[in-house]
Motif scaffolding. Structure first.
Motif, PDB file in Angstrom:
ATOM      1  N   ARG A  94     -19.086  14.906 -55.136  1.00 31.09           N
ATOM      2  CA  ARG A  94     -19.601  15.006 -53.759  1.00 31.09           C
ATOM      3  C   ARG A  94     -20.653  13.930 -53.507  1.00 31.09           C
ATOM      4  N   ALA A 139     -25.802  15.902 -50.677  1.00 31.17           N
ATOM      5  CA  ALA A 139     -24.386  16.171 -50.949  1.00 31.17           C
ATOM      6  C   ALA A 139     -24.194  16.995 -52.217  1.00 31.17           C
ATOM      7  N   ARG A 176     -20.865  22.098 -50.171  1.00 25.08           N
ATOM      8  CA  ARG A 176     -19.565  22.516 -50.702  1.00 25.08           C
ATOM      9  C   ARG A 176     -18.556  22.590 -49.561  1.00 25.08           C
TER      10      ARG A 176
END
Length: 206
Positions: free
Chosen positions: A174, A201, A205
């Protein structure tokens, strides 16, 4: 001194048990040739495995010597049941370490920025020794064996040898998605708002 056929057979018979070959089966090597590149890659892989299992260092040193000195007769013994770290996974680890080099550069220039310097994900946590063993091993190989990303050496003791003790790959993925989208990240892109967006980030999720 020459050996007759019976003497050669006896010599090979003595070697077979060391190679784990069954007495009933004829000795047949399936791997008899490896290119220099293949040998180098296997040596690197075995070096990683040696770091992961230091108690088995002598075992891996033997395999490395076989490859380094080109003992083709024993190539099968080296490659059987040998796991590999994919090129994709290797690149992933390198990209993660590159991202943390970027974080470290910002922190050195802005050491008073407590929001960044105290953020949990602003320092490289390593990879899970149980769930991401190969990634952790390749990290150790890059830093400890090859001497790359030397800025991470002080983190070795803090992270228990780059062992996060929990899966972190998805978190890094991410973060990388945001990091890699930054333009000119090492110059104009090295600014607080970008650093905070990458850190944010880590908790995002879905």
């Amino acid at each position: 001194m020459s050996l007759d056929g019976e003497a050669v057979h006896d010599a090979l018979h003595q070697i077979e048990p060391c190679m784990g070959l069954a007495d009933e089966a004829p000795m047949e090597n399936t791997v008899t040739k490896l290119t220099d590149v293949e040998r180098a890659l296997l040596i690197n892989q075995l070096s990683i495995l040696k770091l992961l299992a230091p108690r088995d260092a002598r075992y891996y040193d033997e395999k490395i010597e076989i490859l380094r000195d080109g003992y083709e007769f024993f190539y099968d013994d080296v490659v059987q049941n040998l796991d590999t770290v994919s090129t994709e996974d290797c690149k992933f680890v390198i990209h993660v370490l590159d991202m943390y080099r970027w974080f470290d550069t910002y922190i050195r220039k802005h050491s008073k920025d407590k929001e960044v310097t105290t953020h949990h994900w602003a320092r490289f946590a390593g990879f899970s020794g149980n769930d991401e063993t190969a990634l952790m091993g390749f990290t150790r190989f890059l830093i400890k064996t090859q001497g790359k990303f030397a800025e991470q050496i002080p983190n070795e003791s803090r992270t228990d040898g780059f062992n996060s003790h929990a899966p972190v790959r998805e978190v890094y993925e991410r973060m990388l998605a945001v990091y890699e989208a930054i333009d000119d990240k090492w110059e104009t892109g090295l600014k607080r708002e970008n650093v905070l967006s990458v850190l944010a980030a880590a908790k995002r999720r879905g």
